[in-house]
Design a protein around this motif. Structure first.
Motif, PDB file in Angstrom:
ATOM      1  N   MET A 144      17.277   7.630  54.067  1.00  0.00           N
ATOM      2  CA  MET A 144      18.423   7.635  54.698  1.00  0.00           C
ATOM      3  C   MET A 144      19.676   6.887  54.011  1.00  0.00           C
ATOM      4  O   MET A 144      20.550   7.249  53.916  1.00  0.00           O
ATOM      5  CB  MET A 144      18.252   7.178  56.297  1.00  0.00           C
ATOM      6  N   ALA A 145      19.369   5.923  53.656  1.00  0.00           N
ATOM      7  CA  ALA A 145      20.425   4.848  53.097  1.00  0.00           C
ATOM      8  C   ALA A 145      20.737   5.357  51.522  1.00  0.00           C
ATOM      9  O   ALA A 145      22.058   5.667  51.133  1.00  0.00           O
ATOM     10  CB  ALA A 145      19.764   3.482  52.380  1.00  0.00           C
ATOM     11  N   ASN A 146      19.789   6.175  50.903  1.00  0.00           N
ATOM     12  CA  ASN A 146      20.085   6.930  49.664  1.00  0.00           C
ATOM     13  C   ASN A 146      20.881   7.870  49.919  1.00  0.00           C
ATOM     14  O   ASN A 146      21.809   8.588  49.157  1.00  0.00           O
ATOM     15  CB  ASN A 146      18.721   7.216  48.991  1.00  0.00           C
ATOM     16  N   HIS A 147      20.693   8.746  51.064  1.00  0.00           N
ATOM     17  CA  HIS A 147      21.323  10.092  51.414  1.00  0.00           C
ATOM     18  C   HIS A 147      22.540   9.646  51.770  1.00  0.00           C
ATOM     19  O   HIS A 147      23.800  10.412  51.445  1.00  0.00           O
ATOM     20  CB  HIS A 147      20.584  10.658  52.451  1.00  0.00           C
ATOM     21  N   GLN A 148      22.865   8.540  52.508  1.00  0.00           N
ATOM     22  CA  GLN A 148      24.277   8.273  52.976  1.00  0.00           C
ATOM     23  C   GLN A 148      25.033   7.793  51.878  1.00  0.00           C
ATOM     24  O   GLN A 148      26.358   7.960  51.777  1.00  0.00           O
ATOM     25  CB  GLN A 148      24.243   6.887  53.958  1.00  0.00           C
ATOM     26  N   THR A 149      24.487   7.083  50.686  1.00  0.00           N
ATOM     27  CA  THR A 149      25.144   6.626  49.579  1.00  0.00           C
ATOM     28  C   THR A 149      25.694   7.992  48.733  1.00  0.00           C
ATOM     29  O   THR A 149      26.654   7.999  48.391  1.00  0.00           O
ATOM     30  CB  THR A 149      24.417   5.664  48.609  1.00  0.00           C
ATOM     31  N   LEU A 150      24.784   8.883  48.736  1.00  0.00           N
ATOM     32  CA  LEU A 150      25.022  10.119  47.740  1.00  0.00           C
ATOM     33  C   LEU A 150      26.121  10.965  48.763  1.00  0.00           C
ATOM     34  O   LEU A 150      27.146  11.574  48.106  1.00  0.00           O
ATOM     35  CB  LEU A 150      23.842  11.012  47.748  1.00  0.00           C
ATOM     36  N   LEU A 151      25.979  10.769  50.164  1.00  0.00           N
ATOM     37  CA  LEU A 151      26.997  11.532  50.956  1.00  0.00           C
ATOM     38  C   LEU A 151      28.330  10.825  50.847  1.00  0.00           C
ATOM     39  O   LEU A 151      29.346  11.663  50.934  1.00  0.00           O
ATOM     40  CB  LEU A 151      26.669  11.504  52.619  1.00  0.00           C
ATOM     41  N   PHE A 152      28.326   9.576  50.713  1.00  0.00           N
ATOM     42  CA  PHE A 152      29.753   8.878  50.543  1.00  0.00           C
ATOM     43  C   PHE A 152      30.426   9.507  49.438  1.00  0.00           C
ATOM     44  O   PHE A 152      31.572   9.346  49.141  1.00  0.00           O
ATOM     45  CB  PHE A 152      29.441   7.339  50.769  1.00  0.00           C
ATOM     46  N   LYS A 153      29.677   9.316  48.234  1.00  0.00           N
ATOM     47  CA  LYS A 153      30.076   9.534  46.845  1.00  0.00           C
ATOM     48  C   LYS A 153      30.462  11.059  46.844  1.00  0.00           C
ATOM     49  O   LYS A 153      31.830  11.297  46.484  1.00  0.00           O
ATOM     50  CB  LYS A 153      28.934   9.325  45.829  1.00  0.00           C
ATOM     51  N   GLU A 154      29.979  11.867  47.556  1.00  0.00           N
ATOM     52  CA  GLU A 154      30.224  13.396  47.706  1.00  0.00           C
ATOM     53  C   GLU A 154      31.553  13.664  48.526  1.00  0.00           C
ATOM     54  O   GLU A 154      32.588  14.123  48.163  1.00  0.00           O
ATOM     55  CB  GLU A 154      29.386  14.293  48.323  1.00  0.00           C
ATOM     56  N   LEU A 155      31.751  12.657  49.798  1.00  0.00           N
ATOM     57  CA  LEU A 155      32.835  12.417  50.494  1.00  0.00           C
ATOM     58  C   LEU A 155      34.178  12.321  49.726  1.00  0.00           C
ATOM     59  O   LEU A 155      35.241  12.708  49.719  1.00  0.00           O
ATOM     60  CB  LEU A 155      32.566  11.591  51.609  1.00  0.00           C
ATOM     61  N   GLN A 171      10.206   2.466  57.149  1.00  0.00           N
ATOM     62  CA  GLN A 171      10.788   1.855  56.040  1.00  0.00           C
ATOM     63  C   GLN A 171      11.104   2.990  55.095  1.00  0.00           C
ATOM     64  O   GLN A 171      12.404   2.995  54.465  1.00  0.00           O
ATOM     65  CB  GLN A 171       9.948   0.722  55.682  1.00  0.00           C
ATOM     66  N   ARG A 172      10.256   3.881  54.950  1.00  0.00           N
ATOM     67  CA  ARG A 172      10.602   4.815  53.660  1.00  0.00           C
ATOM     68  C   ARG A 172      11.663   5.764  54.395  1.00  0.00           C
ATOM     69  O   ARG A 172      12.515   5.973  53.528  1.00  0.00           O
ATOM     70  CB  ARG A 172       9.416   5.396  53.667  1.00  0.00           C
ATOM     71  N   GLN A 173      11.572   5.940  55.604  1.00  0.00           N
ATOM     72  CA  GLN A 173      12.825   6.905  56.057  1.00  0.00           C
ATOM     73  C   GLN A 173      14.129   6.333  55.885  1.00  0.00           C
ATOM     74  O   GLN A 173      15.195   6.811  55.649  1.00  0.00           O
ATOM     75  CB  GLN A 173      12.683   7.221  57.844  1.00  0.00           C
ATOM     76  N   LEU A 174      14.209   4.843  56.167  1.00  0.00           N
ATOM     77  CA  LEU A 174      15.565   4.359  56.191  1.00  0.00           C
ATOM     78  C   LEU A 174      15.915   4.063  54.785  1.00  0.00           C
ATOM     79  O   LEU A 174      17.015   4.204  54.647  1.00  0.00           O
ATOM     80  CB  LEU A 174      15.219   2.765  56.825  1.00  0.00           C
ATOM     81  N   SER A 175      14.873   3.886  53.936  1.00  0.00           N
ATOM     82  CA  SER A 175      15.274   4.047  52.532  1.00  0.00           C
ATOM     83  C   SER A 175      15.925   5.373  51.957  1.00  0.00           C
ATOM     84  O   SER A 175      16.908   5.342  51.440  1.00  0.00           O
ATOM     85  CB  SER A 175      14.172   3.588  51.609  1.00  0.00           C
TER      86      SER A 175
END
Length: 336
Positions: A131-142, A125-129
Motif C-alpha cells: 500500500m505504501a508503494n502504491h501510495q507513493t506511485l499514486l502521489f507521483k502520478e497525481l 506487513q506485506r500488505q502495508l508495504s
C-alpha cells in the motif's frame, strides 16, 4: 518502509516430509528416554516427549504436532509407565495420560496460535508495504497529472483569450464555458484518484464521468448509453481518456441538439485487437458536412481540445458528421 519480517521458523513443506518429521522426532524422543532411563528418578515417563511435541509443532505445523504427541504418549504408556510393555489402564495411569494430553494440547494450541498470529502479522506487513508503494506511485502520478491539467487549463485560457480579442462580445459565454470545463476536470480528477476507483469497473467509471458531464451541462434531455470492455489503462492515461470522453460528450450536447430537444448518445470502448482500443461516441443529432468550414463543431475550442487529448493517448482521431456525429479515437492499451 521497513522490509517485511520473516516468519519465526520456515516450516517443512509437503505432507510427507512434515508428518515424517513428526514420526522421526517421536522415535528420537523414545530412544533418548531409553538412554536416560537409568539417570532419571521414577515418575517421569513423559520427560523427553514434551520437547519433541513442541518442536514438531514449530517446524511442521499443528497436524504433525498432534501426531507426534499421540505417538509419544503411546510410547511412554507402553514402555515407561508400569506395568511396562503393556497398555494397562487404571486410575493412576489414566490420570497421568490425561495430564500429559492436557499439557501437550495446551502447548500445541499456544504454538499454533503464535505461528498463525505471526503469519498474519507478516501478511499485514506485506500488505502495508504494498500500500505504501502504491501510495507513493499514486502521489507521483497525481503530481504529474496535476501539472498536465494545469498546462491544459493554461492552453485553454490562451485560446479563449484569443477568441475574446476577436469577439469581445462573446467574453461572458467563453468564460462560462471555461469555468464549466475546469469544474468538470476537477470532478473527474477527484473520481479517478479516489482509492475506491481502483476497484470500480471501467464501464461504471465511464458512466460516472458521463453523469457528471450531463450534470455540468444540464443535459437531462440527452440519454447516454455506455458499453466498455475491461481494458487495462494506467491512471494517468485514464484521466486523459475520461477528459476526452467528457469533451466529446459536451460537444454533442452543445451542438448536436436544439435546446431541450431529446437526443441519444451511444458511447462504446471496444478492443480492436490485442493491445489496441477504439473509443466511439455517436449521437443522433443534426450532424455537419465537411464543407461547412464555419461549423462550431469543426473549428471550436472543443474540437481543438479533443485533438489534443487524442494526441496525448497516442491515438488517431476520426470524425464523421454525415448521420449525426460519430467520433472515433483508436489508441494503444497498457499491456504492463
Amino acid at each position: 518502509m521497513n522490509s517485511v519480517p520473516r516468519t519465526i521458523f520456515r516450516p517443512i513443506r509437503g505432507i510427507v516430509p512434515r508428518y515424517g518429521a513428526a514420526i522421526l522426532l517421536a522415535g528420537l524422543a523414545t530412544i533418548v528416554r531409553f538412554a536416560s532411563d537409568s539417570m532419571l528418578p521414577p515418575g517421569f515417563p513423559f520427560l523427553t516427549f514434551f520437547p519433541v511435541v513442541i518442536l514438531s509443532t514449530f517446524i511442521a505445523g499443528r497436524g504433525p504436532g498432534v501426531l507426534c504427541a499421540i505417538l509419544s504418549g503411546l510410547s511412554a504408556w507402553y514402555w515407561f509407565i508400569p506395568p511396562f510393555h503393556s497398555f494397562h489402564a487404571d486410575r493412576p495411569v489414566l490420570t497421568a495420560l490425561t495430564f500429559y494430553a492436557f499439557v501437550v494440547a495446551v502447548d500445541i494450541a499456544l504454538i499454533d496460535g503464535l505461528l498463525r498470529r505471526q503469519q498474519q502479522l507478516v501478511a499485514n506487513q506485506r500488505q502495508l508495504s504494498e500500500m505504501a508503494n502504491h501510495q507513493t506511485l499514486l502521489f507521483k502520478e497525481l503530481q504529474h497529472r496535476v501539472a498536465n491539467n494545469l498546462a491544459s487549463i493554461s492552453s485553454m485560457l490562451r485560446l479563449q483569450r484569443r477568441r475574446i480579442e476577436r469577439e469581445p462580445g462573446s467574453a461572458l459565454a467563453l468564460v462560462d464555458s471555461a469555468n464549466a470545463r475546469i469544474e468538470l476536470m476537477g470532478r473527474v480528477h477527484r473520481q479517478l484518484y479516489d482509492p475506491a476507483a481502483r476497484q470500480t469497473a471501467l464501464t461504471d467509471q465511464i458512466g460516472q464521468v458521463v453523469r457528471q458531464a450531463q450534470d455540468v451541462a444540464g443535459a437531462t434531455h440527452v440519454a447516454v448509453t455506455v458499453e466498455a470492455v475491461d481494458a487495462r489503462i494506467a491512471v494517468d492515461r485514464m484521466m486523459t481518456l475520461m477528459l476526452l470522453v467528457t469533451e466529446v460528450l459536451t460537444n454533442s450536447i452543445k451542438h448536436a441538439f436544439a435546446e431541450g430537444q431529446p437526443g441519444q448518445v451511444h458511447l462504446t470502448l471496444s478492443r480492436i485487437d490485442e493491445g489496441r482500443l477504439r473509443l466511439t461516441v455517436a449521437d443522433n443529432g443534426r450532424g455537419f458536412i465537411e464543407e461547412d468550414q464555419s461549423s462550431a463543431r469543426t473549428k471550436g475550442l472543443g474540437t481543438t481540445i479533443i485533438r489534443g487529448f487524442a494526441s496525448q493517448l497516442n491515438g488517431t482521431l476520426y470524425v464523421d458528421g454525415s448521420n449525426g456525429v460519430t467520433t472515433v479515437v483508436e489508441f494503444p492499451e497498457d499491456l504492463d
